[in-house]
Write an enzyme that holds these catalytic residues in place. Structure first.
Site, short mmCIF file in Angstrom:
data_model
loop_
_atom_site.label_atom_id
_atom_site.label_comp_id
_atom_site.label_asym_id
_atom_site.label_seq_id
_atom_site.Cartn_x
_atom_site.Cartn_y
_atom_site.Cartn_z
N THR A 1 0.85 -1.20 0.00
CA THR A 1 0.00 0.00 0.00
C THR A 1 0.88 1.24 0.00
OG1 THR A 1 -0.19 -0.11 2.41
CG2 THR A 1 -2.00 -1.04 1.15
N ARG B 1 -8.30 -6.77 0.46
CA ARG B 1 -9.17 -7.38 1.46
C ARG B 1 -9.72 -6.38 2.46
NH1 ARG B 1 -5.64 -11.61 0.46
NH2 ARG B 1 -6.68 -13.58 0.06
N ILE C 1 0.95 -10.40 -4.53
CA ILE C 1 1.00 -10.98 -5.88
C ILE C 1 1.58 -9.99 -6.87
CG2 ILE C 1 -0.96 -12.53 -5.46
CD1 ILE C 1 -2.76 -10.50 -6.89
N ASP C 2 2.18 -8.88 -6.36
CA ASP C 2 2.55 -7.77 -7.24
C ASP C 2 3.98 -7.83 -7.78
OD1 ASP C 2 4.15 -6.89 -5.00
OD2 ASP C 2 2.36 -5.93 -4.18
N HIS D 1 0.52 -16.70 -2.61
CA HIS D 1 -0.70 -16.48 -3.40
C HIS D 1 -0.40 -16.27 -4.88
CE1 HIS D 1 -2.70 -14.94 0.58
NE2 HIS D 1 -2.52 -16.25 0.56
N CYS E 1 -0.47 -20.96 -18.75
CA CYS E 1 -1.50 -21.90 -19.19
C CYS E 1 -1.76 -22.87 -18.03
CB CYS E 1 -1.04 -22.67 -20.42
SG CYS E 1 -2.11 -24.07 -20.83
N CYS F 1 -0.51 -26.64 -19.52
CA CYS F 1 0.87 -27.00 -19.85
C CYS F 1 1.90 -26.09 -19.17
CB CYS F 1 1.09 -27.00 -21.37
SG CYS F 1 1.21 -25.35 -22.11
N ILE G 1 5.92 1.00 7.39
CA ILE G 1 6.96 -0.01 7.17
C ILE G 1 8.21 0.61 6.56
CG2 ILE G 1 7.54 -2.07 5.82
CD1 ILE G 1 4.44 -2.70 6.11
ZN LIG Z 1 -0.95 -24.82 -22.69
#
Ligand SMILES: [Zn+2]
Length: 251
Positions: free
Chosen positions: A30, A38, A105-106, A123, A131, A134, A240
């Site tokens: 953030t 969330r 996830i960034d 996450h 894909c 595969c 932080i």
């Molecule tokens: Zn594939």
């Protein structure tokens, strides 16, 4: 304790540690302008989440998933690592921090310079896609061009499987290798530093508990109180970037 004393205690714990692990949540990002999905008022409290089964079953759900993803790109695709990320990177480079376990996830830890193999993503990662059948990797910018011209992301060019961001969706199993590595690193650490997680999402939130039970020192830096504040050795309810930057000596 005032901020200066808290930073001094944090710096001492880091100095005395032989092998530390950093665990990060939304709060570190953030500070780079990425919203906490969330949180109350966050995106997921306004839109129903799309579960993994729906994504697999429905073309419409896949389109909506990708529409949301590209809307996110427009809003904060240009986000960059901040002082908190840089402080963690410095600790990794100094050999103090063996691994970073993240709920984010960034991809901002990797963008700050930390080698990908030292970042354990619980996450997944939304900065690229794969894909589902595969595993072929696809870049978001390429998929976006296809989506904008055809209204849908095409199937995998190799196997016709569904392409999805490399994230763990609601209803999708936690990634077993990442969970196992996170547990190993947690058990090997004598200092466990939580940055910007409210520690409410299990099983992820179990790692700081495990570290503490295993004898590690536990530090929590989070603007709001967390469920594990009572068992932590040091709790800092401040930003932080400023806290870690000062403790590590990074701007
Ligand atoms: Zn594939």
């Amino acid at each position: 304790m005032n901020a200066q004393d808290e930073v001094a205690r944090l710096a001492r714990l880091i100095r005395e540690a032989g092998r530390a692990v950093v665990f990060t949540g939304a709060g570190i990002s953030t500070e780079s302008g990425i919203p906490d999905f969330r949180s109350p008022g966050g995106i997921w409290s306004q839109m129903a989440p799309i579960y993994f089964d729906e994504f697999l079953a429905s073309e419409e759900a896949r389109r909506e998933t990708w529409r949301r993803r590209f809307a996110m790109e427009a809003e904060f695709g240009g986000a960059e690592p901040n002082r908190g990320h840089r402080a963690v990177d410095a600790l990794v480079r100094r050999g103090k921090v063996a691994a970073v376990i993240t709920q984010n996830i960034d991809g901002l830890h990797q963008a700050s310079g930390i080698p990908a193999d030292k970042v354990i993503e619980l996450h997944g990662n939304t900065t690229y896609a794969t894909c589902l059948d595969c595993g072929e990797r696809y870049e978001i910018a390429d998929l976006r061009r296809a989506f904008e011209s055809d209204g849908a992301v095409p199937p995998c060019t190799h196997c016709l499987g569904h392409i999805k961001t490399a994230t763990i969706s609601f209803g999708q199993a936690m990634p077993v290798p990442a969970m196992r590595r996170a547990e190993e690193e947690t058990l090997a650490a004598d200092l466990f530093i939580v940055l910007g997680s409210s520690l409410v999402v299990y099983p992820a939130a179990g790692f700081p508990e495990l570290a503490k039970r295993n004898g590690a020192q536990l530090v929590i830096v989070n603007r709001e109180p967390t469920a594990l504040d009572p068992i932590a050795d040091l709790v800092i309810h401040r930003g932080i970037g400023d806290t870690m930057g000062a403790a590590v000596g990074v701007n």
